[in-house]
Write a protein that holds these residues in place. Sequence first.
Motif, PDB file in Angstrom:
ATOM      1  N   LYS A  57       0.848  -1.206   0.000  1.00 41.60           N
ATOM      2  CA  LYS A  57       0.000   0.000   0.000  1.00 41.60           C
ATOM      3  C   LYS A  57       0.878   1.248   0.000  1.00 41.60           C
ATOM      4  O   LYS A  57       0.664   2.180  -0.771  1.00 41.60           O
ATOM      5  CB  LYS A  57      -0.885  -0.029   1.251  1.00 41.60           C
ATOM      6  N   VAL A 111       2.681   1.613  -3.403  1.00 43.00           N
ATOM      7  CA  VAL A 111       1.831   2.099  -4.489  1.00 43.00           C
ATOM      8  C   VAL A 111       1.715   3.627  -4.429  1.00 43.00           C
ATOM      9  O   VAL A 111       1.759   4.304  -5.463  1.00 43.00           O
ATOM     10  CB  VAL A 111       0.443   1.415  -4.441  1.00 43.00           C
ATOM     11  N   ASN A 120       2.922   5.800  -7.519  1.00 42.54           N
ATOM     12  CA  ASN A 120       1.993   6.710  -8.205  1.00 42.54           C
ATOM     13  C   ASN A 120       2.553   8.124  -8.248  1.00 42.54           C
ATOM     14  O   ASN A 120       2.390   8.838  -9.248  1.00 42.54           O
ATOM     15  CB  ASN A 120       0.618   6.716  -7.518  1.00 42.54           C
ATOM     16  N   ALA A 149       1.777   4.101 -12.554  1.00 44.93           N
ATOM     17  CA  ALA A 149       0.350   3.954 -12.230  1.00 44.93           C
ATOM     18  C   ALA A 149      -0.022   2.559 -11.742  1.00 44.93           C
ATOM     19  O   ALA A 149      -0.911   1.897 -12.287  1.00 44.93           O
ATOM     20  CB  ALA A 149      -0.496   4.341 -13.453  1.00 44.93           C
ATOM     21  N   SER A 150       0.676   2.100 -10.713  1.00 47.79           N
ATOM     22  CA  SER A 150       0.377   0.790 -10.125  1.00 47.79           C
ATOM     23  C   SER A 150      -0.853   0.919  -9.236  1.00 47.79           C
ATOM     24  O   SER A 150      -1.293   2.021  -8.907  1.00 47.79           O
ATOM     25  CB  SER A 150       1.558   0.327  -9.280  1.00 47.79           C
ATOM     26  N   HIS A 151      -1.423  -0.205  -8.846  1.00 50.37           N
ATOM     27  CA  HIS A 151      -2.558  -0.164  -7.926  1.00 50.37           C
ATOM     28  C   HIS A 151      -2.639  -1.433  -7.110  1.00 50.37           C
ATOM     29  O   HIS A 151      -2.102  -2.476  -7.505  1.00 50.37           O
ATOM     30  CB  HIS A 151      -3.870   0.079  -8.693  1.00 50.37           C
ATOM     31  N   SER A 192      -0.469  -6.335  -5.600  1.00 52.06           N
ATOM     32  CA  SER A 192      -0.348  -5.058  -6.312  1.00 52.06           C
ATOM     33  C   SER A 192       0.026  -5.376  -7.750  1.00 52.06           C
ATOM     34  O   SER A 192       0.581  -6.440  -8.040  1.00 52.06           O
ATOM     35  CB  SER A 192       0.681  -4.134  -5.653  1.00 52.06           C
ATOM     36  N   TYR A 196       1.140  -3.638 -11.792  1.00 54.91           N
ATOM     37  CA  TYR A 196       1.428  -2.527 -12.690  1.00 54.91           C
ATOM     38  C   TYR A 196       1.522  -3.083 -14.093  1.00 54.91           C
ATOM     39  O   TYR A 196       2.342  -3.956 -14.369  1.00 54.91           O
ATOM     40  CB  TYR A 196       2.712  -1.787 -12.322  1.00 54.91           C
TER      41      TYR A 196
END
Lengths: 383, 94
Positions: free
Chosen positions: A105, A108, A112, A117-119, A142, A144
């Motif tokens: 978390k 990310v 970002n 632009a990972s999530h 996670s 990307y």
Amino acid sequence: MIKTADVVIIGGGISGLTTAYYLAKKGVKNVVVIEKNSLGSGNTGRCGAGIRQQWGTEMNCRMAKLSCEIFESCNEELQYDGDIEFKQGGYLLLAYTQKEYAQFKKNVVLQNSLGIASHLVPVDEVKDIVPHISTKNLIGASFYKKDGHLNPFHTVAAFASAATRLGVKIYKFTQVTDIITSSGVIKGVKTNNGDIIHTNVVVNAAGAYTGPVAKMAGIEMPVYSERHQMLVTEAVEPMLGPMIMSFSANFYCQQVPHGAFVMGRTCANQPRDLRTTSSWSFLDNMTKTITQVMPILNKARVLRQWAGSYNITPDRQPILGAADQVKGFYIAAGFSGHGFMFGPATGMLLSQCILSEKCELPIDMLNLRRFEKGELIFEPSVV
Amino acid sequence: MADNEIVCRCSDLTRQDIRNLINNGYTTFDEIKRISRAGMGACQGKTCIPLIIREISQITGKPINEISPGTYRPPVKAIPMEEIVQGAQGGQND
């Protein structure tokens, strides 16, 4: 064999070849690469060749992002008549503990902020990305989409042919046996053919052998080489888009464009020498691990296993830049398992460093002197 | 032998393909394998290694006994993962 060079690069793997290419591209005329076996025969040709921008420090995120952007345009920029097979299917990093997921978390948010632009992927959405995965014990992940993996043999050939076209001379099956210095200045190298190449700049890009090569110049580096193993299966129908990896569960795995699955894990108690022999315990542990994560692979047939090594430093971050002790000695070592993915950035940054240009990314913190100064770098997301 | 005769059945490579690689500087089996996938298929080179070594010898002039066939690696024959998982017991660690 030529008698003088502007730069002698020891090692014909990804770091040596990218450095040669960028130096030649910037107009350096007499660049020589000396490789003791065939190009990419060392760690470069034995690695998983994955590239991820999902790192936990700004430095690594930016190095990886720079490399990834170069890989994306490699075929065209290098005018390669083959294909480096960059499969940008993404990297799915799997968290099996709450602590790990919490770290993802944080990562990310950092990624970002740097344009990556990972999530996060909640556990009930993981199968949307990898349908065949088992979510047993999985907390979350996670992802990307621009991460992926390449063919290291073609990547080596692409950089080598482009470098050669720009005038770089590459000597294969030639071993540097000594580095000649005088009053703390590089004077040349000696090869196993008895030849001497006079030069004032030497780059140590010798992969598993960077420690012994540094010693030739009278420099001690806190690196050791540790054996790591992989295996490959027969080709099967396409079923895995992203590369999957877990730090805590200790594995990484991808399906290459040809259809085979390649995978690796870090076995305990691996020899810290230069052997590249295969072990039974790796085959045993790897198959047990991966069939729990992707049960469909139970049916896949293992064709072969092999080994390479990680060149490891105390903080598992590379040693990059000039050596203070010997003028003209530059180092690209200690990549600790992520040398291939940083390859293009390494080449570009080291060429800038050698030519006293401003480095695209700051590399002072990666210098060899950080160890005696106690300024080790902490990266939470390293294998 | 004709130039279009298949030398590597697993990776679908002809004698001409191999000769082109050798003439382009890939003069060892290991190099040819990595750039073309020769020897990477199901037979892991059992068919093609001797044929490719013969081509290398004919073009480079190096005697066959001085040409390395590369490294032989386990397993000798392809094994489904589940058989390794189910069958693996004991064995020597490294």
